[in-house]
Motif scaffolding. Sequence first.
Motif, PDB file in Angstrom:
ATOM      1  N   ASP A 102       0.854  -1.185   0.000  1.00 29.44           N
ATOM      2  CA  ASP A 102       0.000   0.000   0.000  1.00 29.44           C
ATOM      3  C   ASP A 102       0.891   1.237   0.000  1.00 29.44           C
ATOM      4  O   ASP A 102       1.894   1.283   0.725  1.00 29.44           O
ATOM      5  CB  ASP A 102      -0.890  -0.018   1.245  1.00 29.44           C
ATOM      6  CG  ASP A 102      -1.739   1.236   1.379  1.00 29.44           C
ATOM      7  OD1 ASP A 102      -2.695   1.376   0.593  1.00 29.44           O
ATOM      8  OD2 ASP A 102      -1.430   2.065   2.258  1.00 29.44           O
ATOM      9  N   PRO A 103       0.584   2.262  -0.793  1.00 28.34           N
ATOM     10  CA  PRO A 103       1.474   3.420  -0.922  1.00 28.34           C
ATOM     11  C   PRO A 103       1.420   4.408   0.237  1.00 28.34           C
ATOM     12  O   PRO A 103       2.041   5.463   0.175  1.00 28.34           O
ATOM     13  CB  PRO A 103       0.992   4.085  -2.214  1.00 28.34           C
ATOM     14  CG  PRO A 103      -0.460   3.750  -2.287  1.00 28.34           C
ATOM     15  CD  PRO A 103      -0.562   2.359  -1.721  1.00 28.34           C
ATOM     16  N   ASP A 104       0.704   4.100   1.308  1.00 27.61           N
ATOM     17  CA  ASP A 104       0.550   5.024   2.436  1.00 27.61           C
ATOM     18  C   ASP A 104      -0.112   6.328   2.014  1.00 27.61           C
ATOM     19  O   ASP A 104       0.252   7.417   2.481  1.00 27.61           O
ATOM     20  CB  ASP A 104       1.898   5.309   3.120  1.00 27.61           C
ATOM     21  CG  ASP A 104       2.435   4.094   3.849  1.00 27.61           C
ATOM     22  OD1 ASP A 104       1.634   3.207   4.173  1.00 27.61           O
ATOM     23  OD2 ASP A 104       3.650   4.038   4.087  1.00 27.61           O
ATOM     24  N   GLU A 105      -1.067   6.210   1.123  1.00 34.13           N
ATOM     25  CA  GLU A 105      -1.885   7.344   0.707  1.00 34.13           C
ATOM     26  C   GLU A 105      -3.337   6.882   0.682  1.00 34.13           C
ATOM     27  O   GLU A 105      -3.619   5.726   0.401  1.00 34.13           O
ATOM     28  CB  GLU A 105      -1.482   7.839  -0.685  1.00 34.13           C
ATOM     29  CG  GLU A 105      -0.064   8.402  -0.757  1.00 34.13           C
ATOM     30  CD  GLU A 105       0.304   8.839  -2.159  1.00 34.13           C
ATOM     31  OE1 GLU A 105      -0.521   8.642  -3.081  1.00 34.13           O
ATOM     32  OE2 GLU A 105       1.407   9.366  -2.338  1.00 34.13           O
ATOM     33  N   PRO A 106      -4.280   7.791   0.977  1.00 35.45           N
ATOM     34  CA  PRO A 106      -5.693   7.390   0.938  1.00 35.45           C
ATOM     35  C   PRO A 106      -6.087   6.962  -0.469  1.00 35.45           C
ATOM     36  O   PRO A 106      -5.529   7.481  -1.440  1.00 35.45           O
ATOM     37  CB  PRO A 106      -6.435   8.666   1.353  1.00 35.45           C
ATOM     38  CG  PRO A 106      -5.410   9.549   1.972  1.00 35.45           C
ATOM     39  CD  PRO A 106      -4.101   9.197   1.348  1.00 35.45           C
ATOM     40  N   HIS A 122       4.730   3.826  15.258  1.00 35.06           N
ATOM     41  CA  HIS A 122       5.598   4.830  14.643  1.00 35.06           C
ATOM     42  C   HIS A 122       5.225   5.112  13.189  1.00 35.06           C
ATOM     43  O   HIS A 122       6.078   5.059  12.299  1.00 35.06           O
ATOM     44  CB  HIS A 122       7.071   4.422  14.747  1.00 35.06           C
ATOM     45  CG  HIS A 122       7.541   4.249  16.159  1.00 35.06           C
ATOM     46  ND1 HIS A 122       8.829   3.867  16.468  1.00 35.06           N
ATOM     47  CD2 HIS A 122       6.902   4.406  17.349  1.00 35.06           C
ATOM     48  CE1 HIS A 122       8.952   3.794  17.794  1.00 35.06           C
ATOM     49  NE2 HIS A 122       7.789   4.117  18.343  1.00 35.06           N
ATOM     50  N   PRO A 123       3.950   5.387  12.918  1.00 39.02           N
ATOM     51  CA  PRO A 123       3.564   5.700  11.535  1.00 39.02           C
ATOM     52  C   PRO A 123       4.207   7.000  11.071  1.00 39.02           C
ATOM     53  O   PRO A 123       4.369   7.945  11.850  1.00 39.02           O
ATOM     54  CB  PRO A 123       2.040   5.844  11.633  1.00 39.02           C
ATOM     55  CG  PRO A 123       1.791   6.251  13.052  1.00 39.02           C
ATOM     56  CD  PRO A 123       2.816   5.514  13.858  1.00 39.02           C
ATOM     57  N   VAL A 124       4.570   7.031   9.794  1.00 39.57           N
ATOM     58  CA  VAL A 124       5.136   8.242   9.207  1.00 39.57           C
ATOM     59  C   VAL A 124       4.024   9.213   8.857  1.00 39.57           C
ATOM     60  O   VAL A 124       4.131  10.424   9.049  1.00 39.57           O
ATOM     61  CB  VAL A 124       5.975   7.893   7.963  1.00 39.57           C
ATOM     62  CG1 VAL A 124       6.546   9.163   7.315  1.00 39.57           C
ATOM     63  CG2 VAL A 124       7.104   6.937   8.338  1.00 39.57           C
ATOM     64  N   THR A 125       2.939   8.681   8.316  1.00 37.72           N
ATOM     65  CA  THR A 125       1.755   9.474   7.999  1.00 37.72           C
ATOM     66  C   THR A 125       0.558   8.847   8.700  1.00 37.72           C
ATOM     67  O   THR A 125       0.509   7.620   8.885  1.00 37.72           O
ATOM     68  CB  THR A 125       1.491   9.503   6.487  1.00 37.72           C
ATOM     69  OG1 THR A 125       1.449   8.149   5.996  1.00 37.72           O
ATOM     70  CG2 THR A 125       2.597  10.255   5.750  1.00 37.72           C
ATOM     71  N   ARG A 170       4.368  16.880  15.243  1.00 39.51           N
ATOM     72  CA  ARG A 170       3.999  15.570  15.789  1.00 39.51           C
ATOM     73  C   ARG A 170       3.668  15.652  17.284  1.00 39.51           C
ATOM     74  O   ARG A 170       3.888  14.705  18.036  1.00 39.51           O
ATOM     75  CB  ARG A 170       5.091  14.524  15.524  1.00 39.51           C
ATOM     76  CG  ARG A 170       5.474  14.391  14.064  1.00 39.51           C
ATOM     77  CD  ARG A 170       6.522  13.333  13.843  1.00 39.51           C
ATOM     78  NE  ARG A 170       5.962  12.010  14.082  1.00 39.51           N
ATOM     79  CZ  ARG A 170       5.358  11.251  13.173  1.00 39.51           C
ATOM     80  NH1 ARG A 170       5.225  11.683  11.933  1.00 39.51           N
ATOM     81  NH2 ARG A 170       4.883  10.064  13.485  1.00 39.51           N
ATOM     82  N   HIS A 171       3.096  16.771  17.690  1.00 34.27           N
ATOM     83  CA  HIS A 171       2.717  16.927  19.091  1.00 34.27           C
ATOM     84  C   HIS A 171       1.491  16.057  19.386  1.00 34.27           C
ATOM     85  O   HIS A 171       0.557  15.994  18.584  1.00 34.27           O
ATOM     86  CB  HIS A 171       2.396  18.389  19.383  1.00 34.27           C
ATOM     87  CG  HIS A 171       2.392  18.721  20.842  1.00 34.27           C
ATOM     88  ND1 HIS A 171       1.346  18.372  21.683  1.00 34.27           N
ATOM     89  CD2 HIS A 171       3.310  19.345  21.623  1.00 34.27           C
ATOM     90  CE1 HIS A 171       1.611  18.774  22.896  1.00 34.27           C
ATOM     91  NE2 HIS A 171       2.804  19.374  22.893  1.00 34.27           N
TER      92      HIS A 171
END
Length: 255
Positions: A102-106, A122-125, A170-171
């Motif tokens: 999956d490209p990590d995009e919707p 620890h997701p990047v997006t 990333r707060h």
Amino acid sequence: MTATFDHLVAEAESVSVDGWDFSWLDGRASEQRPSWGYQKLMGTKLAGVRSALDIQTGGGEVLAGAVGAGGPPLMAATESWPPNVDRATRLLHPLGVVVVADPDEPPLPFGDAAFDLVTSRHPVTIWWEEIARVLRPGGTYLSQQVGPASVFELVEYFLGPQPEEVRRARHPDDAAADAARAGLEVVELRSERLRTEFYDIGAVIYFLRKVIWMVPGFTVAGYRDRLQELHERIEKDGPFVAHTARFLVEARKPS
């Protein structure tokens, strides 16, 4: 006999950085772990559901440890980086987990209300609307995430002082607000700053090769002078100390 700078550099440049296993750093770096014990907590949550999705599973190491021999009847994981897709497939398929590239995009490649539980370490997006969409009513999202200014002692050693908006990114409060905007109810939000030590320059190089967003475009050649200076500093003064930021968020889709 103390290893030379050139030897440590060559060793750290030659090792594979595939997957999300940091065992090469054993004895070369240390990191305090969050008090909540994410993998154990994840395993407890998985044991109580019938369907689950792990987003950005990396090489599948964390999920494999959480699933053990008793995962839910339906378990899927997504990953975008091809070497990790292959690695996760080999590790997770014997545990009954299907790995989806999956490209990590919707959008996420699943239907509405498909899962009781969605997890991500620890997701990047984070696509909150998609997480809410694939959760069934009453379902839970559980995630350990990297918080603001994590390991910035190391980042700023190489890049110099960072602006406040970068340091605050990333707060956990922002994550809670994003979750709420997506229609999820935040039921737990915890954060900690944890001591991290690098015992030699090889550990620093390996870490920056693996966690590529810390110092974007990092190469040994591009930062050789600063690496040499840091090597000498560690040799003289002992481990380089930084602090990781971690937070745990648990959110529920209203019934």
